[in-house]
Design a protein around this motif. Structure first.
Motif, PDB file in Angstrom:
ATOM      1  N   ARG A 287      42.834  33.312  32.444  1.00 32.95           N
ATOM      2  CA  ARG A 287      42.518  34.311  33.360  1.00 32.95           C
ATOM      3  C   ARG A 287      41.191  35.025  32.999  1.00 32.95           C
TER       4      ARG A 287
ATOM      5  N   ALA B 268      37.992  34.883  35.828  1.00 34.49           N
ATOM      6  CA  ALA B 268      37.139  36.093  36.202  1.00 34.49           C
ATOM      7  C   ALA B 268      35.726  36.051  36.137  1.00 34.49           C
TER       8      ALA B 268
ATOM      9  N   ALA C  90      45.070  43.828  46.366  1.00 30.19           N
ATOM     10  CA  ALA C  90      43.997  43.293  45.351  1.00 30.19           C
ATOM     11  C   ALA C  90      42.731  43.249  46.022  1.00 30.19           C
TER      12      ALA C  90
ATOM     13  N   LEU D 267      39.496  43.194  36.442  1.00 29.84           N
ATOM     14  CA  LEU D 267      40.333  42.183  36.013  1.00 29.84           C
ATOM     15  C   LEU D 267      41.686  43.045  35.514  1.00 29.84           C
TER      16      LEU D 267
ATOM     17  N   VAL E 117      43.205  46.132  37.918  1.00 23.31           N
ATOM     18  CA  VAL E 117      44.028  45.772  39.085  1.00 23.31           C
ATOM     19  C   VAL E 117      45.295  45.132  38.478  1.00 23.31           C
ATOM     20  N   LYS E 118      45.207  44.478  37.383  1.00 27.74           N
ATOM     21  CA  LYS E 118      46.493  43.805  36.689  1.00 27.74           C
ATOM     22  C   LYS E 118      47.243  45.074  36.359  1.00 27.74           C
TER      23      LYS E 118
ATOM     24  N   GLY F 291      44.541  40.465  39.975  1.00 30.08           N
ATOM     25  CA  GLY F 291      43.347  40.884  39.529  1.00 30.08           C
ATOM     26  C   GLY F 291      42.286  39.625  39.621  1.00 30.08           C
TER      27      GLY F 291
END
Length: 416
Positions: A70, A74, A207, A248, A251-252, A258
């Protein structure tokens, strides 16, 4: 555990240094990409190699791989956004719309059906694996379309299209992955309602909005700081990395996607500050991308299911060949006349072949294993990931050079 962590840090740090010193030699003479080297280094220090590092000693391997991938995605999608010419997405939206709106769903369906027909897994499990390996990977794609060899042989329209698609479809892959996850874990009616409302509207749609807002605000704040002469020149790079991580996480925490938000924020940020005019920052951004993304291939090499791969037998090898040949290439060839960045057959062949499977699949596969609880998801997905890293990595340089030899030189320097 601390000893193993230090060995891993030593390995990753040494790897980045060596690739920084000899990457052109390795890639240009031996046709070996950076992700291949990193993957084999991970295998070398794993329990299947020198038995120096065991990922399970650090915690749950699925969670470690998911979060590591993740972060790597990003950083990479932000790097792609910053390297695009200002306003590129708005000027060249047509090929991206076809690739994301038509080619991507076809890739999902073809991949899922191949898994279902060849391995005989349950239908929705097969479609889940198909969704996992659908997104084209920005980390591997970047190794294909950046550097001296790519710039000398590939036109800008091919390089930018592949980069932009790979960054955008990583975030959009969220919607494809969560439909089968929901259908495997909830009653059909509830699953579809959840997917149409929460997944599509909130986790994907919001998002995009949040990413745009964060990127715009970050860009305006940077310009304000520069105008007040409060920003040191080298702070720009740290600023963009921090923006990637901030978006990241933020937003998560709000329950949205994200990765997609990071890409949108990067595009908006670049438009506001005109990031493509910063030539020096672009070069260092690529170095930062390398440092923050190569580690994931080392970690991947630590957790490969060798025994389960062997149990797949010839079916596993047949699936690898079928996926690599049929997952993307036929769709791109069939729609080549509708994709404006494709002018010649060689364009379609190159873009159709280079749809690598990589870090995005690592992220979605481990997320899916934790949601659904089926080990077969990781077994099949990891096989396809490693096959793609190896085959796409080995063919990148020779295919790029072949493309250059079969096209008029004037096409190499066209502007987008």
């Amino acid at each position: 555990m601390m000893l193993e962590i230090n060995i891993a840090l030593l390995t990753i740090g040494g790897l980045v240094i060596l690739l920084g010193l000899f990457s052109s030699l390795i890639k240009g003479r031996f046709f070996i990409s950076d992700p291949i080297v990193a993957l084999f280094v991970g295998i070398l220090i794993s329990s299947g190699g020198l038995d120096l590092v065991h990922l399970e000693h650090w915690g749950k391997p699925e969670a470690i791989l998911e979060q590591s991938a993740r972060l790597a995605i990003a950083i990479q999608v932000m790097g792609v956004a910053l390297r695009l010419p200002k306003g590129y997405l708005f000027k060249h939206w047509q090929p991206l719309a076809i690739l994301l709106g038509l080619v991507m769903p076809l890739m999902w369906l073809v991949s899922g059906l191949l898994v279902y027909l060849i391995l005989g897994l349950p239908f929705w499990v097969s479609l889940l694996i198909g969704a996992i390996i659908t997104p084209t990977d920005p980390v591997i794609a970047t190794s294909v379309v950046t550097g001296t060899i790519a710039e000398q042989n590939l036109p800008a329209r091919i390089r930018y299209t592949l980069s932009t698609e790979s960054a955008a479809n990583d975030g959009l892959g969220y919607a494809f992955v969560f439909l089968p996850i929901l259908l495997l874990t909830k009653p059909p009616g509830e699953a579809i309602f959840h997917w149409l409302t929460k997944t599509l509207i909130w986790e994907v749609g919001v998002a995009v909005i949040l990413g745009g807002v964060f990127g715009y605000i970050a860009g305006k704040l940077l310009l304000w700081s520069e105008a007040k002469k409060m920003l040191e020149k080298h702070s720009f790079l740290a600023y963009t990395v921090a923006l990637s991580i901030f978006v990241l996480a933020a937003v998560k925490l709000l329950g949205s996607d994200g990765i997609l938000a990071v890409f949108v924020s990067g595009v908006m940020f670049s438009m506001v500050v005109n990031g493509r005019d910063r030539a020096q920052e672009e070069q260092v951004q690529e170095a930062i991308d390398r440092f923050f993304t190569l580690y994931i291939f080392v970690i991947l090499g630590l957790n490969l299911p060798w025994q389960q791969w062997l149990e797949l037998g010839w079916s596993g090898l047949f699936l690898v060949g079928a996926i690599l040949l049929l997952r993307r290439l036929p769709a791109v060839l069939a729609l080549k006349n509708q994709i404006s960045s494709i002018i010649k057959w060689t364009d379609a062949l190159f873009m159709g072949w280079f749809g690598p499977i990589g870090v995005a699949a690592v992220f979605y596969a481990n997320l899916s294993v934790q949601r659904v609880g089926l080990e077969s998801i990781w077994v099949v997905s990891s096989l396809m990931i490693c096959a793609s890293i190896l085959i796409h990595g080995l063919t990148a340089v020779p295919f790029t050079k072949f493309y250059g030899k079969t096209n008029e030189p004037i096409i190499f320097y066209e502007q987008s």
